[in-house]
Scaffold this motif. Structure first.
Motif, PDB file in Angstrom:
ATOM      1  N   GLY A 354     -14.447  -2.868 -16.323  1.00  0.00           N
ATOM      2  CA  GLY A 354     -14.089  -3.105 -14.931  1.00  0.00           C
ATOM      3  C   GLY A 354     -12.774  -3.570 -15.389  1.00  0.00           C
ATOM      4  O   GLY A 354     -12.029  -3.244 -15.038  1.00  0.00           O
ATOM      5  N   PHE A 355     -12.681  -4.612 -14.032  1.00  0.00           N
ATOM      6  CA  PHE A 355     -11.358  -4.633 -13.222  1.00  0.00           C
ATOM      7  C   PHE A 355     -10.675  -5.845 -12.514  1.00  0.00           C
ATOM      8  O   PHE A 355     -11.511  -6.499 -12.568  1.00  0.00           O
ATOM      9  CB  PHE A 355     -10.514  -3.517 -12.374  1.00  0.00           C
ATOM     10  N   LEU A 356      -9.270  -6.242 -12.747  1.00  0.00           N
ATOM     11  CA  LEU A 356      -9.167  -7.104 -12.370  1.00  0.00           C
ATOM     12  C   LEU A 356      -8.020  -6.905 -10.845  1.00  0.00           C
ATOM     13  O   LEU A 356      -7.311  -6.424 -11.480  1.00  0.00           O
ATOM     14  CB  LEU A 356      -8.651  -8.751 -13.148  1.00  0.00           C
ATOM     15  N   VAL A 357      -8.137  -7.663  -9.790  1.00  0.00           N
ATOM     16  CA  VAL A 357      -7.018  -7.672  -8.979  1.00  0.00           C
ATOM     17  C   VAL A 357      -6.915  -8.735  -8.618  1.00  0.00           C
ATOM     18  O   VAL A 357      -7.316 -10.256  -8.067  1.00  0.00           O
ATOM     19  CB  VAL A 357      -8.020  -6.903  -7.223  1.00  0.00           C
ATOM     20  N   GLU A 358      -5.581  -9.581  -8.852  1.00  0.00           N
ATOM     21  CA  GLU A 358      -4.961 -10.335  -9.132  1.00  0.00           C
ATOM     22  C   GLU A 358      -3.418 -11.025  -7.568  1.00  0.00           C
ATOM     23  O   GLU A 358      -2.562  -9.750  -7.986  1.00  0.00           O
ATOM     24  CB  GLU A 358      -4.012 -11.049 -10.069  1.00  0.00           C
ATOM     25  N   ASP A 359      -3.798 -12.336  -7.379  1.00  0.00           N
ATOM     26  CA  ASP A 359      -2.096 -11.760  -6.507  1.00  0.00           C
ATOM     27  C   ASP A 359      -1.669 -13.285  -6.333  1.00  0.00           C
ATOM     28  O   ASP A 359      -2.184 -14.150  -7.205  1.00  0.00           O
ATOM     29  CB  ASP A 359      -3.238 -11.669  -4.715  1.00  0.00           C
ATOM     30  N   SER A 360      -0.212 -13.904  -5.494  1.00  0.00           N
ATOM     31  CA  SER A 360       0.049 -15.157  -5.505  1.00  0.00           C
ATOM     32  C   SER A 360       0.440 -15.163  -4.562  1.00  0.00           C
ATOM     33  O   SER A 360       1.183 -15.559  -3.895  1.00  0.00           O
ATOM     34  CB  SER A 360       1.471 -14.855  -5.909  1.00  0.00           C
ATOM     35  N   GLY A 361      -0.786 -14.718  -3.518  1.00  0.00           N
ATOM     36  CA  GLY A 361      -0.820 -15.386  -2.073  1.00  0.00           C
ATOM     37  C   GLY A 361      -0.962 -16.936  -1.922  1.00  0.00           C
ATOM     38  O   GLY A 361      -0.892 -17.607  -2.597  1.00  0.00           O
ATOM     39  N   VAL A 362      -1.752 -17.453  -1.062  1.00  0.00           N
ATOM     40  CA  VAL A 362      -1.844 -18.408  -0.434  1.00  0.00           C
ATOM     41  C   VAL A 362      -3.889 -19.045  -0.685  1.00  0.00           C
ATOM     42  O   VAL A 362      -3.645 -20.126  -0.931  1.00  0.00           O
ATOM     43  CB  VAL A 362      -2.605 -17.789   1.501  1.00  0.00           C
ATOM     44  N   GLY A 363      -4.231 -18.449  -1.484  1.00  0.00           N
ATOM     45  CA  GLY A 363      -5.838 -18.628  -2.578  1.00  0.00           C
ATOM     46  C   GLY A 363      -6.476 -18.741  -1.331  1.00  0.00           C
ATOM     47  O   GLY A 363      -6.121 -18.696  -0.085  1.00  0.00           O
ATOM     48  N   ILE A 364      -7.352 -19.677  -1.930  1.00  0.00           N
ATOM     49  CA  ILE A 364      -8.896 -19.510  -1.029  1.00  0.00           C
ATOM     50  C   ILE A 364      -9.042 -21.527  -0.745  1.00  0.00           C
ATOM     51  O   ILE A 364      -9.256 -21.494  -2.844  1.00  0.00           O
ATOM     52  CB  ILE A 364     -10.417 -19.284  -0.975  1.00  0.00           C
ATOM     53  N   PRO A 365      -9.731 -22.259  -0.654  1.00  0.00           N
ATOM     54  CA  PRO A 365     -10.141 -22.892  -0.706  1.00  0.00           C
ATOM     55  C   PRO A 365     -11.064 -22.923  -2.152  1.00  0.00           C
ATOM     56  O   PRO A 365     -12.454 -22.397  -0.792  1.00  0.00           O
ATOM     57  CB  PRO A 365     -10.343 -24.162   0.422  1.00  0.00           C
ATOM     58  N   GLU A 366     -11.624 -24.120  -2.365  1.00  0.00           N
ATOM     59  CA  GLU A 366     -12.695 -24.105  -3.545  1.00  0.00           C
ATOM     60  C   GLU A 366     -13.905 -24.677  -2.574  1.00  0.00           C
ATOM     61  O   GLU A 366     -15.409 -23.753  -2.642  1.00  0.00           O
ATOM     62  CB  GLU A 366     -12.829 -25.313  -4.888  1.00  0.00           C
ATOM     63  N   GLU A 367     -14.283 -25.562  -1.348  1.00  0.00           N
ATOM     64  CA  GLU A 367     -15.122 -25.414  -1.084  1.00  0.00           C
ATOM     65  C   GLU A 367     -15.523 -23.828  -0.181  1.00  0.00           C
ATOM     66  O   GLU A 367     -16.922 -24.012   0.643  1.00  0.00           O
ATOM     67  CB  GLU A 367     -14.727 -26.306  -0.121  1.00  0.00           C
ATOM     68  N   LYS A 368     -14.454 -23.157   0.342  1.00  0.00           N
ATOM     69  CA  LYS A 368     -15.256 -21.913   0.593  1.00  0.00           C
ATOM     70  C   LYS A 368     -15.081 -20.539   0.558  1.00  0.00           C
ATOM     71  O   LYS A 368     -15.459 -19.509   0.393  1.00  0.00           O
ATOM     72  CB  LYS A 368     -13.798 -21.444   2.201  1.00  0.00           C
ATOM     73  N   ARG A 369     -15.122 -20.812  -1.436  1.00  0.00           N
ATOM     74  CA  ARG A 369     -15.141 -19.358  -2.241  1.00  0.00           C
ATOM     75  C   ARG A 369     -16.440 -18.609  -2.321  1.00  0.00           C
ATOM     76  O   ARG A 369     -16.717 -17.281  -2.235  1.00  0.00           O
ATOM     77  CB  ARG A 369     -14.853 -20.132  -3.482  1.00  0.00           C
ATOM     78  N   GLU A 370     -17.290 -19.554  -1.902  1.00  0.00           N
ATOM     79  CA  GLU A 370     -18.599 -18.780  -1.954  1.00  0.00           C
ATOM     80  C   GLU A 370     -19.327 -18.269  -0.695  1.00  0.00           C
ATOM     81  O   GLU A 370     -19.992 -17.231  -1.405  1.00  0.00           O
ATOM     82  CB  GLU A 370     -20.321 -20.162  -1.731  1.00  0.00           C
ATOM     83  N   ALA A 371     -18.588 -18.858   0.797  1.00  0.00           N
ATOM     84  CA  ALA A 371     -18.514 -18.176   1.240  1.00  0.00           C
ATOM     85  C   ALA A 371     -17.935 -17.045   1.920  1.00  0.00           C
ATOM     86  O   ALA A 371     -18.675 -16.543   2.921  1.00  0.00           O
ATOM     87  CB  ALA A 371     -18.886 -19.863   2.663  1.00  0.00           C
ATOM     88  N   MET A 372     -16.747 -16.742   1.004  1.00  0.00           N
ATOM     89  CA  MET A 372     -15.979 -15.361   1.909  1.00  0.00           C
ATOM     90  C   MET A 372     -16.726 -14.678   1.327  1.00  0.00           C
ATOM     91  O   MET A 372     -16.751 -13.587   1.768  1.00  0.00           O
ATOM     92  CB  MET A 372     -14.936 -15.656   0.477  1.00  0.00           C
ATOM     93  N   PHE A 373     -17.968 -14.402   1.105  1.00  0.00           N
ATOM     94  CA  PHE A 373     -18.623 -13.325   0.923  1.00  0.00           C
ATOM     95  C   PHE A 373     -19.786 -13.132   1.456  1.00  0.00           C
ATOM     96  O   PHE A 373     -20.066 -11.930   1.454  1.00  0.00           O
ATOM     97  CB  PHE A 373     -19.423 -12.834  -1.119  1.00  0.00           C
ATOM     98  N   GLU A 374     -19.692 -14.133   2.064  1.00  0.00           N
ATOM     99  CA  GLU A 374     -20.410 -13.708   3.647  1.00  0.00           C
ATOM    100  C   GLU A 374     -20.404 -12.772   5.114  1.00  0.00           C
ATOM    101  O   GLU A 374     -19.016 -12.567   4.887  1.00  0.00           O
ATOM    102  CB  GLU A 374     -20.905 -14.788   4.308  1.00  0.00           C
ATOM    103  N   PRO A 375     -20.476 -12.316   5.577  1.00  0.00           N
ATOM    104  CA  PRO A 375     -20.045 -11.486   7.032  1.00  0.00           C
ATOM    105  C   PRO A 375     -19.030 -11.908   7.309  1.00  0.00           C
ATOM    106  O   PRO A 375     -19.835 -13.020   8.277  1.00  0.00           O
ATOM    107  CB  PRO A 375     -21.350 -10.112   7.870  1.00  0.00           C
ATOM    108  N   PHE A 376     -18.161 -11.912   8.324  1.00  0.00           N
ATOM    109  CA  PHE A 376     -17.167 -12.431   9.656  1.00  0.00           C
ATOM    110  C   PHE A 376     -17.238 -13.691   8.964  1.00  0.00           C
ATOM    111  O   PHE A 376     -16.767 -14.164  10.204  1.00  0.00           O
ATOM    112  CB  PHE A 376     -18.317 -12.381  11.098  1.00  0.00           C
ATOM    113  N   VAL A 377     -16.347 -14.281   7.586  1.00  0.00           N
ATOM    114  CA  VAL A 377     -15.667 -14.925   7.212  1.00  0.00           C
ATOM    115  C   VAL A 377     -14.722 -14.426   7.189  1.00  0.00           C
ATOM    116  O   VAL A 377     -14.413 -13.934   5.869  1.00  0.00           O
ATOM    117  CB  VAL A 377     -16.890 -15.914   6.289  1.00  0.00           C
ATOM    118  N   ARG A 378     -13.421 -14.859   7.102  1.00  0.00           N
ATOM    119  CA  ARG A 378     -12.382 -14.801   6.542  1.00  0.00           C
ATOM    120  C   ARG A 378     -11.329 -16.035   6.379  1.00  0.00           C
ATOM    121  O   ARG A 378     -11.859 -17.483   6.164  1.00  0.00           O
ATOM    122  CB  ARG A 378     -11.278 -14.491   8.217  1.00  0.00           C
TER     123      ARG A 378
END
Length: 428
Positions: A354-378
């Protein structure tokens, strides 16, 4: 109330509880009957013996002796018949008397102020009572064991059609257009009604999937022609020697966008036309080869934004995967990292499977992590011109290929996407 046990376990528990209730009531009835016998029948017999003694003998000379297992006393009597101290407080009626290791049934009669007591040894009765209680206890335990066994047998018999129906519904072939209906295999009972409901639901699901596949296939197919025109025009423009440096950069940008769009169209076509086991005809590449291509493609945009692109080659296996789909997964994760990182780094690390993609960006709040894989969620920043479909496409491809993708946070900020490429997704 939420039950965590399966339906079969609940049937067994219900049988056991019902048996415990019935057997417990039966056992309590037997115990109560024993006490009634002790209170009524024995007291009546012992009282009759005492009355016969009083009628057959006078109060001065007691020629009539009690039975061998009986003891007789009366107040103010001579010698051995004198009333002991432990019996003097007893009222008229039936009693139980305990003397050291022995116990007695006692019948007390008061005549003309004199107290007469007849004792009968109840050792034999208590022994029979203990045997009876032991039999009742054994019967209670056996009834529970029998109830659990019968509940298990009945649960298997009752749940057999339900389990078979569940397996048929879960089977992947039920989503195929030629899948046979489920209802004819079952009787016209509750399970049969459930099968009819599943047939209707699966039918609507098949129609929705077919519409989605047809729409995706048609749109992707129709997009290929204008993309080819754009790509050809870009090639012709780049061959023009009079094109200045600024114009050439813009044309190259358009050409790169056309290339990305062609890859995306090819990905959609592949997902729409076939199942994961039918995509083996697609080009096959190793993880390292795909990563090398994408590093060359994304290094310039990343560094032009002032970021550091770190590539850890690791030690990936030589397993070959669907190049188009793996390219789309890794590329979308790199693009997502670029959109949401203003400073720092973007790191791609290859793992054995497998592989890892890591960044030092703004991050994603914990309450939105699961929803990030849904369509039209940014993300909360809503950067870039995307529609929020990149991570949804990544999730869909991973599900199609038997891969897995997970999201976690970086310290002090940033995101880490971990993609695990199982062997089912490709061939060694």
């Amino acid at each position: 109330m939420e039950f965590k046990q399966s339906l079969a376990q609940r049937i067994i528990i219900a049988f056991a509880l019902m048996s415990a209730l019935v057997a417990g009531a039966f056992a309590m009835g037997i115990v109560a009957t024993v006490h009634v016998v002790e209170e009524k029948l024995i007291s009546a017999g012992l009282g009759g013996d005492l009355q016969r003694m009083l009628l057959m003998d006078n109060m001065s000379e007691w020629s009539h002796r009690p039975e061998p297992d009986q003891l007789f006393y009366f107040s103010g009597g001579p010698g051995a018949f004198d009333l002991p101290k432990d019996l003097r407080h007893l009222d008229s009626g039936f009693h139980e008397v305990f003397r050291e290791q022995l116990s007695y049934h006692a019948m007390v009669e008061i005549v003309d102020g004199r107290r007469y007591v007849l004792l009968q040894d109840q050792s034999d009765f208590e022994e029979r009572e203990r045997v009876l209680f032991a039999v009742v206890l054994v019967g209670f335990v056996l009834s529970l064991a029998l109830a659990v066994f019968l509940g298990w047998v009945l649960a298997r018999k009752v749940m057999a059609p339900v389990v078979r129906l569940a397996r048929q519904v879960r089977h992947r072939d039920q989503l195929l257009g030629l899948a046979p209906p489920l209802a004819p295999d079952y009787a016209t009972d509750e399970v049969g009604e459930l099968a009819v409901a599943f047939d209707a639901t699966l039918g609507r699901l098949r129609q929705a999937l077919n519409r989605e596949r047809l729409f995706t296939s048609d749109v992707s197919h129709e997009l290929r022609t204008p993309l080819m025109v754009l790509a050809s025009s870009c090639e012709l423009l780049l061959e023009n020697p009079g094109l200045d440096q600024r114009g050439r950069a813009q044309v190259e940008r358009i050409a790169r966008a056309c290339g990305e769009m062609r890859e995306l169209v090819q990905t959609f076509l592949m997902l729409a036309r076939s199942q994961r086991d039918e995509t083996s005809v697609a080009p096959q590449m190793t993880l390292g080869q795909v990563a090398q291509d994408l590093i060359g493609l994304w290094r310039a945009p990343v560094e032009s934004k002032g970021l550091e692109l770190v590539y850890n080659t690791g030690n990936p296996l030589d397993t070959r995967y669907n190049a188009t789909l793996l390219h789309a997964v890794m590329g979308n994760l790199l693009r997502n990292a670029l959109h949401y990182t203003d400073s720092g780094f973007i790191r791609l690390t290859l793992l054995p499977s497998g592989f890892l993609v890591e960044d030092s960006g703004v991050g994603i709040p914990e309450e939105k992590r699961e929803a990030m894989f849904e369509p039209f969620v940014r993300g909360s920043e809503n950067r870039g011109e995307g529609l929020g479909l990149g991570l949804s496409l990544v999730q869909r491809i991973c599900e199609n290929q038997g891969w897995s993708v997970s999201l976690s946070t970086m310290e002090p900020n940033g995101c880490r996407f971990h993609v695990e490429l199982l062997l089912e997704g490709g061939e060694a």
